[in-house]
Design an enzyme around this catalytic site. Structure first.
Site, PDB file in Angstrom:
ATOM      1  N   CYS A  42       0.617  -1.211  -0.156  1.00 22.42           N
ATOM      2  CA  CYS A  42       0.011   0.065   0.035  1.00 22.42           C
ATOM      3  C   CYS A  42       0.794   1.121   0.040  1.00 22.42           C
ATOM      4  O   CYS A  42       0.419   2.328  -0.216  1.00 22.42           O
ATOM      5  CB  CYS A  42      -1.007   0.082   1.100  1.00 22.42           C
ATOM      6  N   ASP A  44       2.671   2.406   2.690  1.00 21.55           N
ATOM      7  CA  ASP A  44       2.882   2.646   3.898  1.00 21.55           C
ATOM      8  C   ASP A  44       2.902   1.740   5.239  1.00 21.55           C
ATOM      9  O   ASP A  44       1.851   0.761   5.094  1.00 21.55           O
ATOM     10  CB  ASP A  44       1.699   3.883   4.561  1.00 21.55           C
ATOM     11  N   CYS A 114      -2.491   8.500   5.080  1.00 20.85           N
ATOM     12  CA  CYS A 114      -1.220   7.953   5.487  1.00 20.85           C
ATOM     13  C   CYS A 114      -1.110   8.284   7.247  1.00 20.85           C
ATOM     14  O   CYS A 114      -0.803   7.314   7.951  1.00 20.85           O
ATOM     15  CB  CYS A 114      -0.244   8.823   5.115  1.00 20.85           C
TER      16      CYS A 114
END
Lengths: 212, 389
Positions: A42, A44, A114
Site C-alpha cells: 500500500c 505505508d 497516511c
C-alpha cells in the site's frame, strides 16, 4: 500553510528532522509493547514501540516506511505522546488522526490516509503491552452505531474508509460490501459517507483546528 | 546547487530557442492575413517549418502542427471512433503507454471498442510475438510508444510497423520520448502516424506535431478535433501558435547539429551515475536495464523505502527527479509501467526516475549520487522493512 513546497513548514520540519525514531533493530530496544500496521504494497507501514512506566508512556520509538507525510505524522505523534512526561495509557489509546493532523498544522486532504496509521500502530502497541502483562485493556473499543445490519458495518468503519480515500459510494461498497445484501441501509449510509467526505475533503488541506 | 534531472517531464529552453522566441516577438501578425503584417509573420515561419520538416524527415504536407502530443494522440485514436463499422473494432496498445494514449484508448473502449493491452516482458519491452498473438481480423489500430517515458526502454516499433503493414492495420507511434534522442526520418519508417511534443526537446510547452503518412490521401479517414479554420490543410483549426512554431523550428535546427554530441555526453553521465549507484548503494534495481534504453533515462527502485520521501528529500537538496510511487499523486495505485514489468507494488513505490539532458554535467551526477546515498541510508534507517545490509 500556503507554501510552494508540497507540505507546510511544520510537516517539512518533522519530515527532514524527525523526532524519536528508532535507529537500531527493534529487538535491541526491549519494548514493553510493539505494534505494526499497514503494508509495503500500500506504500505505508508503521511500527510503534513503547515503554510504559506508572501507567504512562515513558518512551516512544517508531519506524515508518512511507511518504513524507507518513514520516512526519509518526514523528508528530511521538512528540504528542511524550509531551509533559508522557501520556497516560488511556489517553494515548484515544489519540485520533485529527489530533495528529492538528499537531502538524494540517495535511493535504489526499494525504490523510497516511497519518491514520500512526494512532492505529500506537493502539496496537498498547494492546500488546496489556497482553504481554496479562492485563485487560480498561478502554473498550468505542462502540460505534451499526449502519449496515446485514454485514455489520459501523459508522466508524465508514469514517475509516473515507479517511483512506473511499470518497465515492462505489469504492466504499467495493471495500466493505456495505448495502449489498438487503440494501435498506444504502440511503442512510450514503448520507453518512457524504458527511465524512465533506468534513475531510471539502478543503484542499484538512486542518481539524479550523473546523467550525 | 540546483540539479535538474527531470528532462523526460520537460526540458529547459535551448539558448537558440530563447533567441528565436525573442526575435519573433515583433512579428505579431496573423499568418492568414493578406496584408504585409500578416505576410511578414508567415514568411518568417517558413524556415521554422522547414527545420521541423527536415529534422523529422517528413514532408510539410504530412505534418500537422498541434498544441501538444496529447492532442496528436487524441486526433488519431478518436478518428477511429468516427468511422462506421459492421463489426466490433479492436485496438491494441502496449500496457506501458503514456496516459494520453492509455486513457484515450479506454475512452474508446467505453464507447464499444474492444481494447487489448499488450503486456511487456520483465525488461519493459513489448515483444513482437505478443502483438502478433493479439491481432484479430477486427483489429483496426495498433498504437505503441517508441520510447517509454518512465524507464526509457526502446520498443520494437519498426518491426511492429512492418507487421501492421503486412496485416493492413493502422499503426500509430507516440514518439515523444524519442524526439531529440533518436534520429528520426518518418518518411522512411513504417509508421502511419506519430506524435511529437516540442517541450521534451528544449522548446516551450504548447506546441506539438502530428505526422501522418500520405496525409492528403488519408485525410478523409481522419477527423479533426478542432473544426473552424483552414489552418494545417483545414484539418486543425486555430490561429497558428507562431511563437511556438518559431521556437520548435529553432530547437530542431539546434538539435540537428548537436544531437550526436548530446547523446554521447548523456550516455557517459548516465552510465557513470548508474555505476556509482550500483557500487555505492545496496538493494537497488535498475528498471529496464537489460533492454535498449534511451541513453538519458535511469529508473531505479530503492528497496525498503518509498519514492515520494526520496523525491522530496532530494528536492530539498536542489535535485529535481520524479517517482512512480502512488504517494506522489495521492492515489493508491503506483506506476502502471513498473507494475507492467514486475507486478510488484513495492518495486513501483520505491522507484525514482532520473532523466538527464543537454545541460547536465558529471558534477551533477556526482552531487546527486552523494545526496542520494545520504537520503537512502537515512530513510532505510527509519524503515521497518529494512533489516540491515
Amino acid at each position: 500553510m500556503d507554501t510552494n513546497w508540497a507540505y507546510n513548514e511544520n510537516v517539512k520540519k518533522h519530515f527532514m528532522t524527525p523526532k524519536n525514531m528508532l535507529a537500531g533493530a527493534p529487538e535491541d530496544y526491549h519494548a514493553d509493547g510493539e505494534g505494526s500496521v499497514g503494508s509495503p504494497a500500500c506504500g505505508d507501514m508503521m511500527m510503534v514501540l513503547i515503554k510504559v512506566k506508572d501507567g504512562r508512556i515513558a518512551d516512544f520509538k517508531w519506524k515508518t516506511f512511507g511518504c513524507a507525510s507518513a514520516i512526519a505524522s509518526t514523528s508528530a505523534l511521538s512528540e504528542l505522546v511524550l509531551e509533559n512526561g508522557g501520556m497516560k495509557l488511556d489517553d494515548a489509546y484515544r489519540v485520533t488522526p485529527e489530533q495528529i493532523i492538528a499537531y502538524l498544522g494540517g495535511l493535504p486532504a489526499n494525504k490523510i490516509h497516511c497519518s491514520v496509521l500512526g494512532d492505529k500502530a500506537l493502539q496496537a502497541a498498547i494492546d500488546d503491552y496489556y497482553k504481554k502483562n496479562n492485563l485487560t485493556n480498561p478502554i473498550k473499543k468505542a462502540e460505534s452505531p451499526i449502519v449496515c445490519q446485514c454485514l455489520n458495518v459501523s459508522e466508524e468503519d465508514i469514517r475509516m474508509e473515507v479517511l483512506e480515500g473511499a470518497t465515492n459510494w462505489e469504492t466504499l461498497q467495493e471495500r466493505t460490501k456495505i448495502g449489498t445484501v438487503c440494501g435498506k441501509c444504502q440511503e442512510n449510509a450514503k448520507q453518512i459517507q457524504a458527511n465524512f467526505v465533506k468534513r475531510y475533503y471539502s478543503e484542499k488541506t484538512y486542518n481539524p483546528d479550523k473546523e467550525a | 546547487m540546483r540539479v535538474y534531472l527531470d528532462n523526460n517531464a520537460t526540458t529547459p529552453l535551448h539558448p537558440d530557442v530563447i533567441k528565436a522566441i525573442t526575435d519573433f516577438l515583433p512579428y505579431y501578425g496573423n499568418p492568414s492575413s493578406l496584408h504585409e503584417t500578416g505576410r511578414d509573420a508567415k514568411e518568417k515561419l517558413y524556415s521554422s517549418i522547414n527545420s521541423i520538416s527536415e529534422f523529422f524527415g517528413c514532408p510539410r504536407e504530412d505534418m500537422i502542427i498541434t498544441s501538444c502530443a496529447s492532442e496528436s494522440n487524441n486526433i488519431i485514436l478518436k478518428s477511429f471512433m468516427n468511422k462506421k463499422y459492421d463489426f466490433r473494432p479492436h485496438i491494441i496498445i502496449s500496457a506501458i503507454e503514456h496516459p494520453a494514449i492509455l486513457e484515450t484508448a479506454k475512452y474508446l473502449e467505453s464507447n464499444g471498442f474492444d481494447l487489448s493491452l499488450a503486456p511487456v516482458n520483465e525488461d519493459g519491452v513489448v515483444e513482437i510475438e505478443t502483438i502478433k498473438n493479439l491481432i484479430k481480423k477486427e483489429t483496426v489500430l495498433i498504437s505503441v510508444m517508441w520510447v517509454n517515458n518512465e524507464i526509457g526502454t526502446v520498443q520494437p516499433v519498426e518491426e511492429i510497423g512492418r507487421l501492421a503493414k503486412e496485416k493492413n492495420i493502422f499503426f500509430h507511434v507516440d514518439a515523444v520520448q524519442a524526439a531529440g534522442s533518436i534520429p528520426i526520418s518518418f518518411k522512411d519508417l513504417p509508421f502511419d502516424s506519430a506524435s511529437i511534443s516540442a517541450h521534451k526537446m528544449y522548446a516551450p510547452k504548447g506546441i506539438g506535431l502530428l505526422y501522418v503518412k500520405n496525409f492528403a490521401k488519408r485525410k478523409k479517414e481522419l477527423t479533426p478535433l478542432i473544426h473552424g479554420g483552414h489552418q494545417e490543410g483545414g484539418f486543425r483549426a486555430g490561429t497558428e501558435n507562431t511563437i511556438g512554431i518559431a521556437a520548435f523550428g529553432a530547437a530542431c535546427s539546434a538539435l540537428s547539429k548537436e544531437m550526436e554530441k548530446n547523446h554521447a555526453q548523456e550516455e557517459k553521465i548516465r552510465d557513470h551515475f548508474e555505476d556509482r549507484v550500483q557500487k555505492e548503494i545496496p538493494h537497488i534495481i535498475i528498471n529496464g536495464k537489460n533492454s535498449k534504453r534511451k541513453v538519458s533515462t535511469s529508473n531505479i527502485t530503492f528497496k525498503y523505502i518509498e519514492g515520494e520521501s526520496i523525491l522530496l528529500r532530494l528536492d530539498l537538496h536542489g535535485i529535481s527527479v520524479s517517482t512512480g510511487s502512488a504517494c506522489s499523486t495521492g492515489s493508491l495505485d503506483p506506476s502502471h509501467v513498473i507494475m507492467a514489468l514486475s507486478d510488484d507494488k513495492e518495486r513501483a513505490h520505491g522507484s525514482i526516475r532520473f532523466s538527464f539532458g543537454r545541460e547536465n554535467t558529471m558534477a551533477d551526477a556526482d552531487y546527486t549520487v552523494d545526496k542520494l546515498k545520504e537520503t537512502v541510508a537515512f530513510l532505510r534507517s527509519i524503515s521497518p522493512l529494512y533489516k540491515g545490509e
